[in-house]
Every structure is written in structure tokens, then in C-alpha cells.
Scaffold this motif. Structure first.
Motif, mmCIF file in Angstrom:
data_model
loop_
_atom_site.group_PDB
_atom_site.id
_atom_site.type_symbol
_atom_site.label_atom_id
_atom_site.label_comp_id
_atom_site.label_asym_id
_atom_site.label_seq_id
_atom_site.Cartn_x
_atom_site.Cartn_y
_atom_site.Cartn_z
ATOM 1 N N PHE A 1 -45.692 31.674 17.585
ATOM 2 C CA PHE A 1 -44.360 31.330 17.064
ATOM 3 C C PHE A 1 -44.432 30.095 16.169
ATOM 4 N N SER A 2 -45.315 29.145 16.536
ATOM 5 C CA SER A 2 -45.346 27.917 15.743
ATOM 6 C C SER A 2 -45.928 28.160 14.352
ATOM 7 N N PHE A 3 -46.788 29.162 14.222
ATOM 8 C CA PHE A 3 -47.360 29.444 12.890
ATOM 9 C C PHE A 3 -46.591 30.524 12.129
ATOM 10 N N ARG B 1 -48.357 33.143 22.762
ATOM 11 C CA ARG B 1 -47.050 33.230 22.111
ATOM 12 C C ARG B 1 -46.586 31.913 21.459
ATOM 13 N N ASP B 2 -46.759 30.787 22.150
ATOM 14 C CA ASP B 2 -46.233 29.536 21.605
ATOM 15 C C ASP B 2 -46.919 29.187 20.298
ATOM 16 N N SER B 3 -48.217 29.367 20.299
ATOM 17 C CA SER B 3 -48.974 29.078 19.086
ATOM 18 C C SER B 3 -48.573 30.066 17.976
#
Ligand code: NAD
Length: 301
Positions: free
Chosen positions: A218-220, A214-216
Motif C-alpha cells: 500500500f505504501s508504494f 500489504r503495508d509495504s
């Protein structure tokens, strides 16, 4: 001028001073057709905010205390709150007071009115302003929210024509154009073009939330994701109530959407490039035509 004098409201009561109710009060104030605005809310903080912003002149947390002697009451709370609010005001409502609502669903709201405001059906005019943003509360209210927008009335057979006329005139004073439709047609239309897209936006964000990366992700996520999910920033309470209230029409549209996704899945499994392109082109052309139609409709207003 004659029209303004005719539709002058000495006392307007707005139950639910959020984006929709607050914007209605601000627009009518700006147009000079309303003298005194009374707000009803469940949170003191939001009411104080509305007082501070000059949206309302007086505030109550109990609708029963606010409604006596009102010319017009606008119910602009999440639709799940309507039975409670109607019950609160029923005993104190003057027979002459016109009541309207701004709920995003109509059959359910009408059912509540028949049950909880049975003596007031000549003067309860159901309405839905087709305007909004993903922001909530009095702080989000804007005086020009309804300018150039549409409002759908779904009048009851019992309605006094003068009550319908008043509600119609006031929405026009806010800058909107007013249409009438049956509550059945209304709920089917908005299930497809509003309620389903909101449910899909919430679902897509949750898909990412539950993803191991998820974090990756959201960051892209960029503007495409942002555009698709803008409406997932809307009030969960409001959309919960809308979905539950219009569940049957929404289930119909959800089924149709699932079939549409199946169609895409089959093309993808078959790696059918021309089929996929044709599917996308049909949608793009329809969207472009819709945008063009909207632009020229706004210009002619
Ligand atoms: P909002 O959250 O901005 O405002 C609703 C307000 O009602 C809040 O201030 C809340 O504190 C208050 N409230 C809730 N329960 C209450 C109760 N029992 N008594 C008194 N006050 C209560 O929401 P909104 O966007 O203004 O939506 C209001 C209504 O308008 C909803 O029925 C919604 O379906 C409808 N609507 C919304 C949009 C939109 O895009 N936001 C568009 C058209 C119609």
C-alpha cells in the motif's frame, strides 16, 4: 418555456436520497420544473442532511406515506431494496402517478415491478442514468451530475407513451441525452463495461489486503493503482445488489475476462515479447480511439 410548463411536476417523490436521487432532484429544481420534493429514506441522518442541503422539502421513512398525490416517483435505492419499496408503496400509489427507477440493472428491476406493482405497469418506466461517482449519500449529490451524460430507458410494452415522454423530458431537463434499449441488451452491455470493472477493482484491492506484505505494498502503490481501483471506493451494498441482480450476464463477462487473462498468461509463460506488445498495443489503440470518440461526442453536444 412551453416545454417547461408542460413537464412541471407539482410533487416529486425521491425514494433513496443519495447520489443519484439527490442529483436528480437538484437538477430538476435548478431547471424550475419541480415544485415540491419529498424524500424517502431509511436513515434519518441522511434525510436531515438532504433537508439541510435543500435537496428535499419534506422527509419520510415510509414510502407509503410519501407517495399519495405524487406526479412522479423516482426509485433510487440499491436494486436489492426495490421489492420492499415497491410493496410499501403499491397500495397508496395514485393510478396517475408515473414511477421510474435509476437502477443499474434492468431485467431484475422489471421482474420486481411485474411482481410487486402489477396494476401500475402502464406507468412504470424503467431507466438507468449512466452517470455516477464512487461517492454515496445526499452529501454527494450534484446538480450537474447528469449534464452531458446518457440515460437508458428500457420501456415496457405496457407503458403509456405519455409516461415514457415525461420521464424522457425530465432526464433531458437534467441535461442528459436519452436512449432506449431492450432490458436484455442493457444488462449485457453494462455487465461488460461497468459491472465487471467494479468487481475487478474490488478483487485487486483485496489481493493486496490479503498479501503478507500489504503495508509495504500500500505504501508504494501509486497513481496506476489509484486509477485502477478508484471505483473500489463505491458502495459495497449497491455493488453487491448489482452483481447479484445481473449475475448471469456478469458470469458471462467474467468467463471472457478469465480467458483473456489465460491468453496473457500463455504469452508470458512463453516470454513472447512481440505477442505481449501486440496485445497491449491493440488495447491501447482501442482505448485512445474510444477517448477521442468521447471527446468529439461531448463537443458536438
Ligand atoms: P446512495 O447510497 O448514494 O443512495 C441510496 C440511498 O437509498 C441511501 O441514502 C440509502 O439510505 C437509501 N435507501 C437504501 N435502502 C432504502 C430503503 N429501503 N428505503 C428508502 N431508502 C433507502 O446510492 P446511489 O449511488 O445514489 O445509487 C442509487 C441507485 O442508483 C442504485 O440502484 C444504483 O444501482 C443506481 N445507480 C448508481 C450509480 C452510481 O454510479 N452511483 C449510477 C447509476 C445508477
Amino acid at each position: 418555456l412551453t416545454c417547461q410548463v408542460m413537464s412541471r411536476i407539482e410533487k416529486l417523490v425521491v425514494v433513496g436520497v443519495g447520489l443519484i436521487g439527490g442529483s436528480f432532484a437538484l437538477a430538476l429544481r435548478e431547471h424550475g420544473v419541480v415544485k415540491h420534493v419529498v424524500g424517502v429514506g431509511r436513515s434519518r441522518e441522511n434525510l436531515d442532511h438532504a433537508l439541510g442541503l435543500g435537496i428535499i422539502d419534506e422527509a419520510f421513512t415510509d414510502a407509503a406515506r410519501a407517495v399519495p398525490e405524487a406526479d412522479l416517483v423516482l426509485l433510487a435505492v440499491p436494486v436489492g431494496q426495490l421489492p420492499a419499496v415497491m410493496l410499501q408503496m403499491d397500495k397508496r400509489l395514485d393510478p396517475a402517478t408515473v414511477v421510474t427507477d435509476a437502477g443499474s440493472t434492468k431485467r431484475d428491476v422489471i421482474r420486481h415491478a411485474r411482481q410487486h406493482l402489477p396494476k401500475h405497469l402502464t406507468r412504470f418506466v424503467p431507466a438507468h442514468p449512466v452517470a455516477g461517482t464512487e461517492h454515496s449519500g445526499a452529501a454527494a449529490a450534484k446538480r450537474d451530475l447528469y449534464r452531458g451524460k446518457r440515460v437508458v430507458l428500457t420501456p415496457l410494452p405496457e407503458n403509456d407513451p405519455a409516461a415514457i415522454r415525461l420521464v424522457r423530458e425530465l432526464w433531458r431537463d437534467c441535461g442528459a441525452s436519452v436512449d432506449e434499449m431492450s432490458a436484455d441488451a442493457h444488462d449485457a452491455v453494462f455487465a461488460a463495461v461497468s459491472h465487471l470493472p467494479h468487481a475487478l477493482a474490488f478483487a485487486l484491492v483485496n489481493l493486496i489486503v490479503d498479501h503478507p506484505l500489504r503495508d509495504s505494498l500500500f505504501s508504494f502503490a501509486a497513481s496506476g493503482f489509484r486509477d485502477f481501483t478508484r471505483i473500489a471506493s463505491s458502495s459495497p451494498e449497491m455493488w453487491r445488489d448489482i452483481c447479484v441482480s445481473n449475475y448471469d450476464a456478469l458470469l458471462t463477462e467474467l468467463g471472457a475476462y478469465e480467458r483473456e487473462l489465460q491468453r496473457f498468461r500463455h504469452l508470458l509463460e512463453a516470454q513472447d515479447s512481440p505477442g505481449i506488445e501486440a496485445l497491449f498495443k491493440r488495447a491501447r489503440d482501442a482505448r485512445e480511439a474510444w477517448l477521442k470518440g468521447r471527446a468529439s461526442a461531448t463537443k458536438t453536444k
